[in-house]
Motif scaffolding. Structure first.
Motif, short mmCIF file in Angstrom:
data_model
loop_
_atom_site.label_atom_id
_atom_site.label_comp_id
_atom_site.label_asym_id
_atom_site.label_seq_id
_atom_site.Cartn_x
_atom_site.Cartn_y
_atom_site.Cartn_z
N LEU A 68 -20.45 -9.19 -37.35
CA LEU A 68 -21.78 -8.96 -37.91
C LEU A 68 -22.10 -10.14 -38.82
O LEU A 68 -21.33 -10.48 -39.71
CB LEU A 68 -21.83 -7.66 -38.72
CG LEU A 68 -21.67 -6.38 -37.93
CD1 LEU A 68 -21.61 -5.18 -38.87
CD2 LEU A 68 -22.81 -6.21 -36.95
N LEU A 69 -23.23 -10.76 -38.56
CA LEU A 69 -23.71 -11.88 -39.39
C LEU A 69 -24.89 -11.39 -40.22
O LEU A 69 -25.80 -10.76 -39.69
CB LEU A 69 -24.16 -13.04 -38.50
CG LEU A 69 -23.08 -13.69 -37.66
CD1 LEU A 69 -23.71 -14.67 -36.68
CD2 LEU A 69 -22.09 -14.40 -38.54
N PHE A 70 -24.83 -11.70 -41.49
CA PHE A 70 -25.89 -11.32 -42.41
C PHE A 70 -26.49 -12.60 -42.99
O PHE A 70 -25.75 -13.42 -43.53
CB PHE A 70 -25.34 -10.48 -43.57
CG PHE A 70 -24.61 -9.25 -43.12
CD1 PHE A 70 -25.28 -8.07 -42.91
CD2 PHE A 70 -23.25 -9.29 -42.90
CE1 PHE A 70 -24.61 -6.93 -42.51
CE2 PHE A 70 -22.56 -8.15 -42.49
CZ PHE A 70 -23.24 -6.98 -42.28
N GLN A 71 -27.78 -12.75 -42.89
CA GLN A 71 -28.46 -13.92 -43.44
C GLN A 71 -29.19 -13.51 -44.71
O GLN A 71 -29.93 -12.51 -44.70
CB GLN A 71 -29.46 -14.47 -42.41
CG GLN A 71 -29.98 -15.85 -42.71
CD GLN A 71 -28.90 -16.92 -42.50
OE1 GLN A 71 -28.07 -16.81 -41.63
NE2 GLN A 71 -28.94 -17.95 -43.31
N ALA A 72 -28.97 -14.24 -45.79
CA ALA A 72 -29.67 -13.96 -47.04
C ALA A 72 -31.16 -14.26 -46.87
O ALA A 72 -31.53 -15.27 -46.27
CB ALA A 72 -29.09 -14.81 -48.17
N ILE A 73 -31.98 -13.36 -47.41
CA ILE A 73 -33.43 -13.54 -47.30
C ILE A 73 -34.00 -13.44 -48.71
O ILE A 73 -33.76 -12.45 -49.42
CB ILE A 73 -34.06 -12.46 -46.40
CG1 ILE A 73 -33.50 -12.57 -45.00
CG2 ILE A 73 -35.57 -12.57 -46.40
CD1 ILE A 73 -33.93 -11.45 -44.07
N CYS A 79 -25.15 -17.31 -45.38
CA CYS A 79 -24.69 -16.35 -44.38
C CYS A 79 -23.43 -15.64 -44.88
O CYS A 79 -22.59 -16.24 -45.52
CB CYS A 79 -24.41 -17.10 -43.09
SG CYS A 79 -24.08 -16.08 -41.67
N ALA A 80 -23.34 -14.36 -44.57
CA ALA A 80 -22.10 -13.59 -44.80
C ALA A 80 -21.65 -13.07 -43.44
O ALA A 80 -22.45 -12.95 -42.52
CB ALA A 80 -22.35 -12.45 -45.77
N LEU A 81 -20.37 -12.75 -43.34
CA LEU A 81 -19.81 -12.42 -42.04
C LEU A 81 -18.78 -11.29 -42.19
O LEU A 81 -17.96 -11.32 -43.10
CB LEU A 81 -19.13 -13.68 -41.50
CG LEU A 81 -18.26 -13.58 -40.31
CD1 LEU A 81 -19.02 -14.05 -39.08
CD2 LEU A 81 -17.06 -14.47 -40.50
N ALA A 82 -18.88 -10.31 -41.29
CA ALA A 82 -17.89 -9.24 -41.22
C ALA A 82 -17.32 -9.22 -39.81
O ALA A 82 -18.06 -9.37 -38.83
CB ALA A 82 -18.51 -7.90 -41.56
N ILE A 83 -16.02 -9.07 -39.71
CA ILE A 83 -15.35 -8.94 -38.42
C ILE A 83 -14.68 -7.57 -38.41
O ILE A 83 -13.88 -7.26 -39.30
CB ILE A 83 -14.32 -10.06 -38.20
CG1 ILE A 83 -15.02 -11.41 -38.22
CG2 ILE A 83 -13.58 -9.84 -36.89
CD1 ILE A 83 -14.10 -12.61 -38.17
N ASN A 84 -15.07 -6.76 -37.42
CA ASN A 84 -14.56 -5.39 -37.31
C ASN A 84 -14.73 -4.63 -38.63
O ASN A 84 -13.82 -3.97 -39.11
CB ASN A 84 -13.10 -5.39 -36.84
CG ASN A 84 -12.95 -6.09 -35.51
OD1 ASN A 84 -13.80 -5.97 -34.64
ND2 ASN A 84 -11.87 -6.84 -35.35
N GLN A 85 -15.91 -4.79 -39.22
CA GLN A 85 -16.34 -4.10 -40.44
C GLN A 85 -15.57 -4.52 -41.70
O GLN A 85 -15.53 -3.80 -42.68
CB GLN A 85 -16.28 -2.59 -40.25
CG GLN A 85 -17.17 -2.11 -39.13
CD GLN A 85 -17.13 -0.62 -38.94
OE1 GLN A 85 -16.34 0.09 -39.55
NE2 GLN A 85 -18.01 -0.12 -38.10
N VAL A 86 -14.95 -5.70 -41.65
CA VAL A 86 -14.25 -6.25 -42.82
C VAL A 86 -14.89 -7.59 -43.17
O VAL A 86 -14.95 -8.49 -42.33
CB VAL A 86 -12.74 -6.44 -42.54
CG1 VAL A 86 -12.06 -7.11 -43.72
CG2 VAL A 86 -12.09 -5.11 -42.21
N ILE A 87 -15.40 -7.70 -44.40
CA ILE A 87 -16.00 -8.96 -44.85
C ILE A 87 -14.91 -10.03 -44.90
O ILE A 87 -13.83 -9.82 -45.46
CB ILE A 87 -16.64 -8.82 -46.24
CG1 ILE A 87 -17.78 -7.80 -46.21
CG2 ILE A 87 -17.12 -10.16 -46.77
CD1 ILE A 87 -19.01 -8.22 -45.45
#
Length: 66
Positions: free
Chosen positions: A58-63, A32-40
Motif C-alpha cells: 500500500l502506497l500512501f501519498q501525502a496531500i 510517500c509512505a509504504l506498508a507491506i502486508n499491513q506493516v509500515i
C-alpha cells in the motif's frame, strides 16, 4: 513474482526493493509512505527490503490541504 500494489496486481520477473518498485511504477518516493502486508516499512529500510511473491503493498501519498 506477483505483487499487489494498492489492490492492483503487478507481475515482475526479478526481486525488487520498494525503491525499485517506485521507480518501475514511475512514482516519486518524496512524500510517500509504504506498508507491506499491513506493516509500515521505515523509509531507511526501503533500499534493502526485498519484496516477495504475494506481497501486498500500500502506497500512501501525502496531500497538502487546508
Amino acid at each position: 513474482m506477483n505483487i499487489q500494489v494498492n489492490d492492483e496486481p503487478h507481475r515482475f520477473t526479478e526481486p525488487l526493493t520498494p525503491l525499485d518498485l517506485l521507480s518501475l511504477l514511475s512514482l516519486s518516493a518524496e512524500g510517500c509512505a509504504l506498508a507491506i502486508n499491513q506493516v509500515i516499512i521505515p523509509r531507511d529500510n526501503w533500499p534493502s527490503h526485498l519484496l516477495k511473491d504475494g506481497d501486498q503493498v500500500l502506497l500512501f501519498q501525502a496531500i497538502a490541504g487546508g
